[in-house]
Design an enzyme around this catalytic site. Sequence first.
Site, mmCIF file in Angstrom:
data_model
loop_
_atom_site.group_PDB
_atom_site.id
_atom_site.type_symbol
_atom_site.label_atom_id
_atom_site.label_comp_id
_atom_site.label_asym_id
_atom_site.label_seq_id
_atom_site.Cartn_x
_atom_site.Cartn_y
_atom_site.Cartn_z
ATOM 1 N N MET A 212 -4.352 -6.361 -7.229
ATOM 2 C CA MET A 212 -3.845 -7.335 -8.191
ATOM 3 C C MET A 212 -4.944 -8.189 -8.820
ATOM 4 S SD MET A 212 -0.793 -6.413 -8.181
ATOM 5 C CE MET A 212 0.113 -7.669 -9.075
ATOM 6 N N ARG A 213 -6.050 -7.571 -9.131
ATOM 7 C CA ARG A 213 -7.132 -8.319 -9.793
ATOM 8 C C ARG A 213 -7.679 -7.534 -10.973
ATOM 9 N NH1 ARG A 213 -9.282 -12.626 -6.423
ATOM 10 N NH2 ARG A 213 -7.849 -12.634 -4.650
ATOM 11 N N ASN B 75 -5.875 3.639 -12.292
ATOM 12 C CA ASN B 75 -4.918 2.603 -11.875
ATOM 13 C C ASN B 75 -3.505 3.132 -12.062
ATOM 14 O OD1 ASN B 75 -3.967 -0.097 -11.248
ATOM 15 N ND2 ASN B 75 -3.601 -0.398 -13.442
ATOM 16 N N GLY C 224 0.792 -1.233 0.000
ATOM 17 C CA GLY C 224 0.000 0.000 0.000
ATOM 18 C C GLY C 224 0.821 1.278 0.000
ATOM 19 N N HIS D 14 0.267 1.768 -13.006
ATOM 20 C CA HIS D 14 0.872 0.581 -13.613
ATOM 21 C C HIS D 14 2.370 0.835 -13.832
ATOM 22 C CE1 HIS D 14 1.057 -3.116 -15.888
ATOM 23 N NE2 HIS D 14 1.787 -2.489 -16.786
ATOM 24 N N ASP E 205 -5.074 -2.846 -18.225
ATOM 25 C CA ASP E 205 -4.056 -1.798 -18.392
ATOM 26 C C ASP E 205 -4.189 -1.089 -19.745
ATOM 27 O OD1 ASP E 205 -2.975 -2.473 -15.873
ATOM 28 O OD2 ASP E 205 -1.821 -4.084 -16.793
HETATM 29 C C1 GRF Z 1 3.190 -0.996 -7.603
HETATM 30 O O1 GRF Z 1 4.415 -1.145 -8.268
HETATM 31 C C2 GRF Z 1 2.082 -0.893 -8.598
HETATM 32 O O2 GRF Z 1 2.400 -0.186 -9.738
HETATM 33 C C3 GRF Z 1 1.883 -2.338 -8.923
HETATM 34 O O3 GRF Z 1 1.976 -2.994 -7.690
HETATM 35 C C4 GRF Z 1 2.826 -2.249 -6.836
HETATM 36 C C5 GRF Z 1 2.054 -1.939 -5.602
HETATM 37 O O4 GRF Z 1 2.829 -1.346 -4.610
HETATM 38 N N1 GRF Z 1 0.694 -2.568 -9.668
HETATM 39 P P1 GRF Z 1 2.153 -0.728 -3.312
HETATM 40 O O5 GRF Z 1 1.226 -1.763 -2.726
HETATM 41 O O6 GRF Z 1 1.427 0.517 -3.724
HETATM 42 O O7 GRF Z 1 3.289 -0.442 -2.395
#
Ligand code: GRF
Length: 211
Positions: A97-98, A114, A17, A116, A152
Site C-alpha cells: 500500500m505504498r 502490481n 497477502g 489493482h 496505477d
Molecule cells: C487486493 O485487493 C489488491 O488488489 C489491493 O489490496 C488487496 C490486497 O489483498 N491492492 P491481499 O493482501 O493480497 O490479500
Amino acid sequence: MWFHKKLRIAILISGRGSNMQAIIRAIQRKEIAGKVVLVLSDREDAAGLDFARKNGIPARYLYPGSFKTKLDGDAELAYIEAIRKSEADLIVLAGFMRVIKPAFLRAFAGKVINIHPSLLPKYRGLHTHRRALESGDSETGCTVHFVNEQVDGGKRIVQARISILPDDTPETLAVRVLKKEHLILPKVVGMIARGEISESDWSDEPLLFEE
Ligand code: GRF
C-alpha cells in the site's frame, strides 16, 4: 545438460497477502517455473509474513520510514538493497500500500508488476469498489500491470471482469474481484516466467482473462 532457469520472485505485501499466497500455491502446483526468494512487508503484523515463513520463504518486515503512503529515502534504499541481494528477476506488488518512487523503479526497470482492483484506467488509487458503485458502472474487475512512475498507470497486462449486481456493496464486490485477482496475478507471473512478455515489448492493450 538441460538447465531451465527458474524466475526469482520478490513479493511486497502490506497485510493479508492472499495474492502472494496465490502465487506461492501456483508455484507449488508447478504452474509457474519460479521461486519466491523474498517477501517484504511494510507492516510488522502482516498475516502474509506467517504464511510465507511456514512455506520456507525468507519473509521479513522492513521499516518503511515515517511517511504513510511512500517509503522515505533511507527505507527505500533498504528495500532496494534487500531485493538486490535476493537477486530477484521480478518484483510483485501484492497489496503493497505504498507509492513506488523513481529511484526504486530505476533500480528494477521493467521488472515490477502490481495487482489493482479495478479495470484500469478507471479508478486508480484507493476505494475502487465504492467508486465503481457510485459511478453506476455495470461491471468492474481487476488489472495486473507493469509499474511506472504514475500511480496505477503502467502498461496493463491482463484484466478480469465481473458484473456489478443491483444489491452489491463495496464489500461484496471486493470478495468477487479478489477471486479474479488470485487467478490473473499467477497467470501473469507464469507468462513472465516463460519469457512470453517483457515490459519493453508489451503494448498497453490488456488481455482479457476468461475462465
Ligand atoms: C487486493 O485487493 C489488491 O488488489 C489491493 O489490496 C488487496 C490486497 O489483498 N491492492 P491481499 O493482501 O493480497 O490479500
